[in-house]
Every structure is written in C-alpha cells, then in structure tokens.
Design an enzyme around this catalytic site. Structure first.
Site, mmCIF file in Angstrom:
data_model
loop_
_atom_site.group_PDB
_atom_site.id
_atom_site.type_symbol
_atom_site.label_atom_id
_atom_site.label_comp_id
_atom_site.label_asym_id
_atom_site.label_seq_id
_atom_site.Cartn_x
_atom_site.Cartn_y
_atom_site.Cartn_z
ATOM 1 N N THR A 12 -7.916 2.648 -6.846
ATOM 2 C CA THR A 12 -9.251 2.471 -6.279
ATOM 3 C C THR A 12 -9.365 3.309 -5.008
ATOM 4 O O THR A 12 -8.393 3.504 -4.288
ATOM 5 C CB THR A 12 -9.538 0.992 -5.956
ATOM 6 O OG1 THR A 12 -8.670 0.539 -4.901
ATOM 7 C CG2 THR A 12 -9.339 0.122 -7.187
ATOM 8 N N GLY A 14 -10.017 6.573 -4.968
ATOM 9 C CA GLY A 14 -9.162 7.713 -5.298
ATOM 10 C C GLY A 14 -9.801 9.072 -5.150
ATOM 11 O O GLY A 14 -9.244 10.066 -5.624
ATOM 12 N N GLY A 17 -8.308 11.480 0.538
ATOM 13 C CA GLY A 17 -7.262 10.895 1.363
ATOM 14 C C GLY A 17 -6.052 10.410 0.595
ATOM 15 O O GLY A 17 -5.535 11.067 -0.316
ATOM 16 N N GLY A 19 -5.664 7.952 -1.555
ATOM 17 C CA GLY A 19 -5.878 7.682 -2.972
ATOM 18 C C GLY A 19 -5.827 8.938 -3.809
ATOM 19 O O GLY A 19 -5.192 8.968 -4.883
ATOM 20 N N TYR A 150 -11.401 -5.779 11.326
ATOM 21 C CA TYR A 150 -10.595 -4.940 10.439
ATOM 22 C C TYR A 150 -9.172 -5.497 10.316
ATOM 23 O O TYR A 150 -8.619 -5.606 9.217
ATOM 24 C CB TYR A 150 -10.565 -3.508 10.968
ATOM 25 C CG TYR A 150 -9.779 -2.536 10.122
ATOM 26 C CD1 TYR A 150 -10.302 -2.036 8.934
ATOM 27 C CD2 TYR A 150 -8.515 -2.097 10.515
ATOM 28 C CE1 TYR A 150 -9.588 -1.131 8.155
ATOM 29 C CE2 TYR A 150 -7.792 -1.195 9.745
ATOM 30 C CZ TYR A 150 -8.334 -0.717 8.574
ATOM 31 O OH TYR A 150 -7.629 0.171 7.803
#
Length: 250
Positions: A12, A14, A17, A19, A150
């Site tokens: 996920t 993807g 970066g 992914g 976060y």
C-alpha cells in the site's frame, strides 16, 4: 536465485518513496507486485515504471469505502498474497493547541484504521509461510513537539505488530514491523509547508543524525525484503529500527 520467484506482494502506498522502492526490489527478486495509491495518474505512472510484473489499484488508505473493496480488487490479479507491506501514510504536524478534529481524524483514519482494516482484508488471501510487515516510525521512542497525533497513530500501529502476530501464529503468518528514521520521501508534502520551509526543516534535522544524512528508500526496501524472506523465518512480532542509529546513538 530470485528469493521471491512466483510470489505475490501487495504494497500500500506504493507509488513513491519507500513503497515504490520496495516494489522495485520485490520485482528484481522475481515477485509480482500489486501497489495501491490514492491518485489514479500516479498509480498508472508507477506501474508503467515498474513494468510487466506490476499492477496497480486506486485505493485511499484513509477511506473505509476504498478499503472494503480491496480484497475483491486484489483478487482480480491473484488468489493468494505472500507478502503484505502496509506502508501507506504521511504526516501532518501541529501544536496541541492548533490540532483540530479533522487533523486528528485524518491521521487516525489513514494510519490506524487504514492499517487495521487493510490487514483484515488481506488475511483471507494469505496462508502458511506468508508475511505481514507494518510501517511504524522512530518517533514512537521520543516526545517530539508538534508530533502528538502522528506519534499516537504510529504507536497504535506499533501495538498491532504484537497483537496481529499473536493471532497469526497459528496460521503460519509472520507479522513484523519496520521503524524508519528520517528517510528521503515526500512525507512533508501534505503538511502545508512551502518547498522552502521543507528544505529548511530538512537542513535543521541533518546535523542531529548520527551519519549526517537522511536514509534512502532503498535502505528501507532491503529491510522489508529481509523480513519477508525465509532468511527471517524465525523473526515474528518484532520491529526493526532502520534509523541510522538516531534512537540509540547520541
């Protein structure tokens, strides 16, 4: 010999970066890869770059309406999943006084609810010998100003490593986590900061890092492949720090 020949990996987030780098590495090692992303154009572009052994699904990890369709969408390409890397996410940062409900819900919907229900959707397609890898963060080890929401969301994901692994042991499914440090990705793109402010933030962080640099997405990808491989067959319920020593080296 390719370690993931005839294997299928779902990643996920993807399209860029960590992914995307992980998708590239799985394909190099013989796997077929299914990536997800929120934006159709970026999904299509990433699949075109990854080549014939990649497929893409437009799916927002922060929307239950999308997540609830994920299993059926993946089944269009495969009836089994050998590796699930739950990677989708980004950060938004603000002081306690400035966080509003929308900010809170956005991060928890994407990082906590999104992670939980993505795993729920994929487990029926996973069997003995398969592997789930969750993306946490080094921030759970510190108290960092403006990171309250976060960090709380990533801490919840961190807890899933232990609870999911307890439930998946009998199925022969290993569950682990990877805890990245500062990595060269687009994590700041959804913060509302200007490009100049992002550059300033990055420049201020670099002197605090033991190796004086951000990590490369490939360094995360290599670790994910290790955790997913038979080389890590006795690693279960663990979280690997890939932060250049930031959490432990002062």
């Amino acid at each position: 010999m390719q370690k993931f020949k005839n294997k299928v990996a779902v990643i996920t987030g993807g399209t860029n970066g960590m992914g995307f780098a992980t998708a590239q590495e799985f394909i190099r090692e013989g796997a077929r890869v299914i990536i997800t992303g929120r934006n159709e154009e970026r999904v299509n572009s990433a699949v075109a770059q990854l080549g014939d052994n990649a497929a893409g699904i437009v799916s927002d990890a922060g929307k239950m309406a999308d997540i609830s369709l994920l299993q059926e969408q993946v089944k269009r390409y495969t009836d089994k999943v050998d590796v699930l890397f739950v990677n989708a996410g980004y950060g938004k940062f603000a002081s306690v006084e400035m966080v509003d409900e929308a900010h809170f819900d956005e991060l928890f919907n994407m990082l906590v609810k999104g992670t939980f229900f993505t795993v729920q959707q994929m487990l029926p397609l996973m069997g003995n010998g398969s592997s789930v890898i969750l993306n946490t963060s080094f921030v759970t080890a510190f108290g960092i100003q403006y990171f309250s929401v976060y960090t709380a969301a990533k801490s919840a994901v961190q807890s899933f490593i232990k609870t999911f692994s307890a439930e998946c042991t009998a199925k022969g499914i290993r569950v682990n986590g990877i805890s990245p440090g500062h990595i060269k990705t687009n994590i700041f793109n959804n913060t509302g900061l200007t490009a100049e402010q992002i550059d300033e933030a990055v420049a201020s962080v670099i002197p605090t890092l033991p190796f004086g640099r951000f990590g490369d997405p490939l360094e995360i990808a290599k670790t994910v492949l290790f955790l997913a491989s038979n080389d890590a067959s006795y690693i279960h319920g663990a979280e690997l720090l890939v932060d250049g020593g930031l959490s432990n080296v002062k």
